[in-house]
Design an enzyme around this catalytic site. Structure first.
Site, mmCIF file in Angstrom:
data_model
loop_
_atom_site.group_PDB
_atom_site.id
_atom_site.type_symbol
_atom_site.label_atom_id
_atom_site.label_comp_id
_atom_site.label_asym_id
_atom_site.label_seq_id
_atom_site.Cartn_x
_atom_site.Cartn_y
_atom_site.Cartn_z
ATOM 1 N N ARG A 83 0.910 -1.389 0.080
ATOM 2 C CA ARG A 83 -0.085 0.178 0.056
ATOM 3 C C ARG A 83 1.134 1.194 -0.091
ATOM 4 O O ARG A 83 1.766 1.245 0.612
ATOM 5 C CB ARG A 83 -0.751 0.005 1.363
ATOM 6 C CG ARG A 83 -2.144 -0.820 1.065
ATOM 7 C CD ARG A 83 -3.107 -0.195 0.100
ATOM 8 N NE ARG A 83 -4.449 -1.062 0.114
ATOM 9 C CZ ARG A 83 -4.607 -1.705 -0.972
ATOM 10 N NH1 ARG A 83 -3.863 -2.217 -1.622
ATOM 11 N NH2 ARG A 83 -6.073 -2.152 -0.701
ATOM 12 N N GLU A 113 -3.006 8.565 -4.539
ATOM 13 C CA GLU A 113 -3.472 7.791 -5.906
ATOM 14 C C GLU A 113 -4.610 8.499 -6.467
ATOM 15 O O GLU A 113 -5.468 8.683 -5.584
ATOM 16 C CB GLU A 113 -3.582 6.570 -5.609
ATOM 17 C CG GLU A 113 -2.270 5.794 -5.146
ATOM 18 C CD GLU A 113 -2.171 4.341 -5.071
ATOM 19 O OE1 GLU A 113 -3.498 3.804 -5.118
ATOM 20 O OE2 GLU A 113 -1.563 3.609 -4.943
ATOM 21 N N HIS A 161 -0.865 1.129 -9.903
ATOM 22 C CA HIS A 161 -1.677 0.194 -8.916
ATOM 23 C C HIS A 161 -2.562 -0.548 -9.727
ATOM 24 O O HIS A 161 -3.581 -1.108 -9.515
ATOM 25 C CB HIS A 161 -2.555 0.984 -8.122
ATOM 26 C CG HIS A 161 -2.954 0.583 -6.697
ATOM 27 N ND1 HIS A 161 -3.216 1.129 -5.659
ATOM 28 C CD2 HIS A 161 -3.058 -0.974 -6.377
ATOM 29 C CE1 HIS A 161 -3.448 0.269 -4.585
ATOM 30 N NE2 HIS A 161 -3.407 -1.027 -5.060
#
Length: 334
Positions: A248, A277, A301
């Site tokens: 993460r 993000e 991601h």
């Protein structure tokens, strides 16, 4: 669209583009309707969840405001189409009795294989080689070998020379360890940074940081893991170390990582996750303009992306919703 009620459920998909949406078989007297949004930003969340009984999402912050009775008066269930659930305010959910479920283990194969791909790309500087070859530099210079040796002039390590440190021993961490071992790497699995009890199967965190030549990070984002790899850890790493983060954003201190690469304290880094993000030059030092000359491989991601992951997500979403409707707890995190 019928209004949400005790018997009629309205399901809102905030990121419908990321999965195949299943048909739900709900027991009587339940009926349901649904609204599917391809993608939803944090700013759009409050308006879109107002009529929802159930929301399904893979990203977007679901904070205390969104979880207030005024904003989401009918909300009963949140399903994370992901393993992580740090974007949901669990305490606010507990106060209102909103159940939160996730989809654990859905992306183990995809994420672990992506991690190995990131390792090879960073260790052997494959993207730089590709760009240089396409730009005609090989033809121009005759040989490019010296452009891709380590800072001390030595060629990159092979897998048989690597010491792979695994931080995070969940499903992804275990499979990365298996893949690394099959490639010939020596694998050491880290204990927690501040262990509460001794685990003879693990290696102390500080030892893993010091001995690893490739460090794979696969941990959830918790208070105990936020920026838990920062300047002190980079200072003690091998100068040949490559860091690979598929956990993460926020677990690795991005500014400290850029500083370590700029000062040539480690060899390279690769990440699929970012503190903020979507990431871009404006909000992440890892992809900022002044970092483009560093050995940083960045992907958006999408380590989870695979056919198998999509099938697993749809299956576990269906199980969570149907289980909740029957009074059963399926993959409940809160």
């Amino acid at each position: 669209m019928p209004l949400a009620s005790a018997e009629h459920l309205h399901i809102v998909f905030l990121q419908g583009d990321v999965l195949e949406i299943p048909k739900f078989n709900l027991p009587k007297p339940f009926t349901y309707s649904q609204t599917v949004y391809g993608w939803t930003t944090a700013a759009q969340v409050p308006e879109r969840i107002h009529d929802a009984s159930i929301i399904a999402l893979s990203a977007a912050r679901i904070d205390a405001h969104a979880l207030s009775p005024e904003v989401s008066p009918h909300l009963k269930l949140i399903v994370m189409i992901a393993t992580g659930y740090d974007c949901v305010d669990l305490e606010a959910c507990r106060k209102r009795g909103i159940m939160v479920c996730n989809c654990p283990g859905s992306n183990i194969e995809a994420v672990s294989e992506h991690a190995i791909g990131l390792y090879f790309t960073a260790r052997r500087k494959l993207l730089d080689m590709h760009m240089a070859t396409r730009a005609g530099k090989w033809k121009e210079k005759g040989i490019l070998m010296l452009d891709y040796v380590d800072k001390d002039g030595t060629p990159p390590l092979t897998c048989q020379e690597e010491v792979a440190g695994i931080i995070g021993n969940g499903g992804v961490g275990k499979r990365i360890a298996m893949l690394a071992n099959s490639l010939g790497m020596k694998v050491i699995v880290s204990d927690r940074k501040s262990p509460t009890t001794a685990d003879p199967s693990r290696v102390p965190f500080a030892t893993v940081i010091k001995q690893s030549t490739v460090l794979f990070v696969a941990v959830p984002l918790l208070d105990s893991t936020r920026n838990f790899i920062s300047t002190p850890e980079f200072d003690s790493m091998s100068p040949h170390a490559v860091l690979v983060n598929v956990s993460r954003g926020g677990t690795v201190d991005e500014e400290a990582l850029v500083k370590a690469l700029r000062e040539r304290r480690i060899s390279g880094a690769a990440t699929d996750v970012f503190k903020e993000e979507p990431a871009g030059p404006e909000n992440s030092p890892l992809v900022a303009e002044d970092a483009k000359d560093l050995n940083i491989i960045a992907t958006p991601h999408l380590a989870w992306l695979s056919q198998k992951t999509a099938i697993n997500y749809a299956t576990k979403l269906k199980s969570a919703v149907e289980g909740w409707s029957k009074g059963q707890a399926v993959n409940v995190v809160s």
